[in-house]
Design an enzyme around this catalytic site. Structure first.
Site, PDB file in Angstrom:
ATOM      1  N   CYS A 107      27.274   2.390  13.682  1.00 16.54           N
ATOM      2  CA  CYS A 107      28.408   2.249  12.757  1.00 16.54           C
ATOM      3  C   CYS A 107      27.939   1.833  11.364  1.00 16.54           C
ATOM      4  CB  CYS A 107      29.381   1.228  13.338  1.00 16.54           C
ATOM      5  SG  CYS A 107      30.694   0.743  12.216  1.00 16.54           S
ATOM      6  N   CYS A 110      29.821  -1.170   9.888  1.00 19.54           N
ATOM      7  CA  CYS A 110      29.386  -2.400  10.564  1.00 19.54           C
ATOM      8  C   CYS A 110      28.096  -2.925   9.925  1.00 19.54           C
ATOM      9  CB  CYS A 110      29.148  -2.154  12.043  1.00 19.54           C
ATOM     10  SG  CYS A 110      30.607  -1.609  12.950  1.00 19.54           S
TER      11      CYS A 110
END
Length: 183
Positions: A107, A110
């Site tokens: 991600c 993230c």
């Protein structure tokens, strides 16, 4: 007789250089695309490896680590459904301030917000962040129960209760939420 197959232009110079195709022009002018296979096949020097980290990182079932030596934040890596259940029960029973940070290695957002979480954790050392990788085996039922459909997702706990949630990598909202809840 089957019609001759046309090869993608990218592979023709390589096949011509290996004499696997008849050369329609015995004295061709140098063509930049004919150099591509040579460039791709030449070994390139490998980048130097970074020096090993001098930081002691503890890795066990439930791991506490800090990414920088000056940081005093507490981030606990949760490695299983059982560890998640135990951490959540502890936060609720002991009425602890905590953040449950649902993330994934693949991600991009993230990875973007992770240093901000680390920085804010240093600003609020009494708050423990529980980092949960959603791709770990056995977490599916917990993720469904908590309705975690996107990452990053952060659940903020105050006095043992979930007080708010942030979905996405909104740095301003993260900073404002932590200031409001944990000051």
């Amino acid at each position: 007789m089957a019609p001759a197959r046309r090869l993608p232009l990218l592979f023709r110079p390589l096949l011509l250089s290996k004499n696997l195709l008849p050369n329609p022009n015995p004295n061709p002018k140098p063509n930049p695309s004919s150099l591509l296979p040579l460039l791709l096949s030449s070994p390139s020097p490998s980048p130097p490896h970074p020096p090993p980290s001098p930081l002691p990182l503890r890795f066990s079932n439930s791991r506490l680590f800090s990414a920088s030596p000056s940081s005093s934040s507490k981030i606990v890596l949760v490695g299983s459904a059982e560890e998640f259940d135990n951490s959540l029960k502890r936060v609720e029973d002991e009425k602890l301030p905590a953040i449950f940070y649902f993330t994934a290695a693949w991600c991009g957002p993230c990875r973007f917000i992770s240093p901000v979480i680390e920085k804010m954790g240093g600003k609020f050392p009494h708050v423990t962040t529980y980092k949960i990788d959603i791709d770990q085996e056995g977490l599916g039922s917990i993720l469904n129960k908590l309705k975690i459909y996107s990452v990053p997702t952060l659940h903020f706990f105050q006095n043992g209760q979930k007080s708010t949630e942030i979905v996405g990598a909104d740095v301003q909202k993260l900073e404002a939420t932590m200031e409001n809840l944990y000051k």
